[in-house]
Motif scaffolding. Structure first.
Motif, mmCIF file in Angstrom:
data_model
loop_
_atom_site.group_PDB
_atom_site.id
_atom_site.type_symbol
_atom_site.label_atom_id
_atom_site.label_comp_id
_atom_site.label_asym_id
_atom_site.label_seq_id
_atom_site.Cartn_x
_atom_site.Cartn_y
_atom_site.Cartn_z
ATOM 1 N N LEU A 52 27.512 61.772 -66.281
ATOM 2 C CA LEU A 52 26.064 61.795 -66.147
ATOM 3 C C LEU A 52 25.542 63.210 -66.400
ATOM 4 C CD1 LEU A 52 24.025 60.095 -63.358
ATOM 5 C CD2 LEU A 52 23.563 62.446 -63.985
ATOM 6 N N LEU A 53 26.173 64.198 -65.795
ATOM 7 C CA LEU A 53 25.732 65.582 -65.945
ATOM 8 C C LEU A 53 25.865 66.075 -67.384
ATOM 9 C CD1 LEU A 53 27.205 67.165 -62.700
ATOM 10 C CD2 LEU A 53 24.811 66.637 -63.196
ATOM 11 N N LYS A 54 26.976 65.755 -68.025
ATOM 12 C CA LYS A 54 27.155 66.184 -69.421
ATOM 13 C C LYS A 54 26.095 65.554 -70.321
ATOM 14 C CE LYS A 54 32.083 67.082 -69.220
ATOM 15 N NZ LYS A 54 33.410 66.561 -69.522
ATOM 16 N N ALA A 55 25.829 64.282 -70.113
ATOM 17 C CA ALA A 55 24.824 63.601 -70.933
ATOM 18 C C ALA A 55 23.438 64.202 -70.701
ATOM 19 C CB ALA A 55 24.830 62.100 -70.637
ATOM 20 N N ALA A 56 23.115 64.477 -69.442
ATOM 21 C CA ALA A 56 21.812 65.075 -69.140
ATOM 22 C C ALA A 56 21.692 66.463 -69.757
ATOM 23 C CB ALA A 56 21.612 65.137 -67.627
ATOM 24 N N MET A 57 22.740 67.267 -69.623
ATOM 25 C CA MET A 57 22.718 68.615 -70.209
ATOM 26 C C MET A 57 22.575 68.551 -71.725
ATOM 27 S SD MET A 57 25.461 70.851 -68.043
ATOM 28 C CE MET A 57 26.768 69.635 -68.085
ATOM 29 N N ASP A 58 23.326 67.652 -72.345
ATOM 30 C CA ASP A 58 23.234 67.515 -73.801
ATOM 31 C C ASP A 58 21.821 67.118 -74.216
ATOM 32 O OD1 ASP A 58 25.929 68.147 -74.022
ATOM 33 O OD2 ASP A 58 26.573 66.063 -74.375
ATOM 34 N N ALA A 59 21.234 66.160 -73.520
ATOM 35 C CA ALA A 59 19.889 65.702 -73.870
ATOM 36 C C ALA A 59 18.889 66.852 -73.788
ATOM 37 C CB ALA A 59 19.466 64.542 -72.968
ATOM 38 N N ILE A 60 18.970 67.643 -72.734
ATOM 39 C CA ILE A 60 18.056 68.778 -72.581
ATOM 40 C C ILE A 60 18.278 69.807 -73.698
ATOM 41 C CG2 ILE A 60 17.597 70.843 -71.183
ATOM 42 C CD1 ILE A 60 17.888 69.067 -68.718
ATOM 43 N N CYS A 61 19.519 70.181 -73.905
ATOM 44 C CA CYS A 61 19.817 71.221 -74.894
ATOM 45 C C CYS A 61 19.512 70.768 -76.313
ATOM 46 C CB CYS A 61 21.272 71.657 -74.764
ATOM 47 S SG CYS A 61 21.619 72.543 -73.230
ATOM 48 N N TRP A 62 19.856 69.534 -76.639
ATOM 49 C CA TRP A 62 19.631 69.060 -78.005
ATOM 50 C C TRP A 62 18.150 68.843 -78.277
ATOM 51 C CZ3 TRP A 62 23.937 64.785 -78.236
ATOM 52 C CH2 TRP A 62 25.192 65.385 -78.031
ATOM 53 N N ASP A 63 17.404 68.365 -77.299
ATOM 54 C CA ASP A 63 15.958 68.233 -77.452
ATOM 55 C C ASP A 63 15.359 69.613 -77.699
ATOM 56 O OD1 ASP A 63 13.500 66.545 -77.240
ATOM 57 O OD2 ASP A 63 13.106 67.838 -75.509
ATOM 58 N N ASN A 64 15.826 70.601 -76.951
ATOM 59 C CA ASN A 64 15.385 71.970 -77.163
ATOM 60 C C ASN A 64 15.724 72.439 -78.579
ATOM 61 O OD1 ASN A 64 14.498 74.717 -76.036
ATOM 62 N ND2 ASN A 64 16.526 75.120 -76.899
ATOM 63 N N ASP A 112 23.658 57.167 -72.632
ATOM 64 C CA ASP A 112 24.932 57.475 -71.963
ATOM 65 C C ASP A 112 24.694 57.916 -70.515
ATOM 66 O OD1 ASP A 112 26.292 56.995 -74.363
ATOM 67 O OD2 ASP A 112 26.487 59.129 -74.854
ATOM 68 N N MET A 113 23.653 58.682 -70.302
ATOM 69 C CA MET A 113 23.330 59.136 -68.950
ATOM 70 C C MET A 113 22.986 57.945 -68.051
ATOM 71 S SD MET A 113 20.312 61.726 -67.677
ATOM 72 C CE MET A 113 19.009 60.507 -67.889
ATOM 73 N N GLU A 114 22.188 57.024 -68.575
ATOM 74 C CA GLU A 114 21.812 55.850 -67.790
ATOM 75 C C GLU A 114 23.039 54.984 -67.484
ATOM 76 O OE1 GLU A 114 18.908 55.271 -66.363
ATOM 77 O OE2 GLU A 114 17.975 57.032 -67.276
ATOM 78 N N LEU A 115 23.935 54.864 -68.437
ATOM 79 C CA LEU A 115 25.171 54.104 -68.215
ATOM 80 C C LEU A 115 26.027 54.774 -67.138
ATOM 81 C CD1 LEU A 115 27.166 51.830 -68.927
ATOM 82 C CD2 LEU A 115 28.059 53.339 -70.739
ATOM 83 N N ALA A 116 26.169 56.088 -67.219
ATOM 84 C CA ALA A 116 26.957 56.811 -66.214
ATOM 85 C C ALA A 116 26.333 56.656 -64.829
ATOM 86 C CB ALA A 116 27.065 58.290 -66.595
ATOM 87 N N TYR A 117 25.015 56.656 -64.761
ATOM 88 C CA TYR A 117 24.316 56.441 -63.487
ATOM 89 C C TYR A 117 24.654 55.062 -62.920
ATOM 90 C CZ TYR A 117 20.289 54.972 -60.645
ATOM 91 O OH TYR A 117 19.477 54.439 -59.667
ATOM 92 N N GLU A 118 24.599 54.046 -63.755
ATOM 93 C CA GLU A 118 24.924 52.694 -63.294
ATOM 94 C C GLU A 118 26.387 52.609 -62.848
ATOM 95 O OE1 GLU A 118 22.875 50.261 -62.642
ATOM 96 O OE2 GLU A 118 21.188 51.474 -63.349
ATOM 97 N N GLN A 119 27.277 53.254 -63.581
ATOM 98 C CA GLN A 119 28.694 53.252 -63.205
ATOM 99 C C GLN A 119 28.919 53.997 -61.895
ATOM 100 O OE1 GLN A 119 30.195 54.956 -66.849
ATOM 101 N NE2 GLN A 119 30.837 52.952 -67.638
ATOM 102 N N LYS A 137 16.821 60.683 -60.186
ATOM 103 C CA LYS A 137 15.390 60.966 -60.367
ATOM 104 C C LYS A 137 15.198 62.438 -60.712
ATOM 105 C CE LYS A 137 10.875 60.997 -58.130
ATOM 106 N NZ LYS A 137 10.486 62.156 -58.900
ATOM 107 N N ASN A 138 15.917 63.319 -60.013
ATOM 108 C CA ASN A 138 15.819 64.745 -60.318
ATOM 109 C C ASN A 138 16.280 65.045 -61.741
ATOM 110 O OD1 ASN A 138 14.771 65.439 -57.832
ATOM 111 N ND2 ASN A 138 16.758 65.881 -56.940
ATOM 112 N N CYS A 139 17.351 64.395 -62.182
ATOM 113 C CA CYS A 139 17.824 64.598 -63.563
ATOM 114 C C CYS A 139 16.776 64.139 -64.564
ATOM 115 C CB CYS A 139 19.140 63.854 -63.786
ATOM 116 S SG CYS A 139 20.561 64.585 -62.952
ATOM 117 N N ARG A 140 16.225 62.959 -64.343
ATOM 118 C CA ARG A 140 15.189 62.443 -65.250
ATOM 119 C C ARG A 140 13.975 63.360 -65.270
ATOM 120 N NH1 ARG A 140 16.064 56.689 -62.662
ATOM 121 N NH2 ARG A 140 17.573 55.784 -64.114
#
Length: 174
Positions: A52-64, A112-119, A137-140
């Motif tokens: 979850l953390l890797k997916a969130a970090m990637d999303a933030i960095c790649w969007d940037n 991927d982040m949402e899937l990791a959250y569900e898992q 919620k904080n990650c989102r």
């Protein structure tokens, strides 16, 4: 540099991971007042949370990277950007095509982040669900805030768009 090499490098250079751990520590501090905020260390360092953390970090960095590409490439000459790396590795015919591919990568990482959250939630005891939900919620919120910063600040001078698919219109073709 390959896309895979860049992704590894970007995770370290994006500084997002310390922020996410900091968020966990803030929540942990609040645990003294509210036990529902607690995510055990064994769960926090487990596979699902780390995914979850890797997916969130990637999303933030790649969007940037999408937003910063014109500034970094054309003003600063900086080629350490995922759009540039995709452009080179996949022989894209334009920066816009590379940007569109990166948008798809961001959307995939959000999934991927949402899937990791569900898992993570499925693997956890119900007593930890409120803490997991709060953390997610904080990650989102962090992702949305980072995106909002990119589109509203003068840092990238890209005030005319409001969502990832729109931002590829701002990427200048060379």
């Amino acid at each position: 540099m390959t896309v895979a090499d860049y992704v590894t490098l970007r995770r370290f250079s994006g500084c997002a991971e310390p922020y996410y751990v900091y968020v966990d520590r803030i929540i942990e501090h609040k645990r003294r007042k509210s036990p529902i905020s607690h995510i055990p260390d064994s769960m926090f360092h487990g596979e699902h949370m780390q995914n979850l953390l890797k997916a969130a970090m990637d999303a933030i960095c790649w969007d940037n990277d999408i937003y910063s590409y014109p500034k970094e490439m054309f003003r600063d000459g900086d080629k350490h950007n995922l759009v540039y790396t995709v452009l080179q590795q996949y022989n894209c015919h334009s920066c816009t095509q590379a940007g569109e591919l990166v948008v798809e990568l961001v959307l995939d990482r959000l999934a991927d982040m949402e899937l990791a959250y569900e898992q993570l939630r499925s693997a956890a005891s119900p007593e930890f669900h409120p803490a997991i939900d709060r953390y997610m919620k904080n990650c989102r919120d962090w992702i949305a805030g980072s995106h909002e910063f990119a589109i509203t600040s003068s840092r990238y001078n890209v005030h005319s768009f409001s969502s990832p698919p729109e931002n590829v219109k701002q990427i200048i073709d060379v």
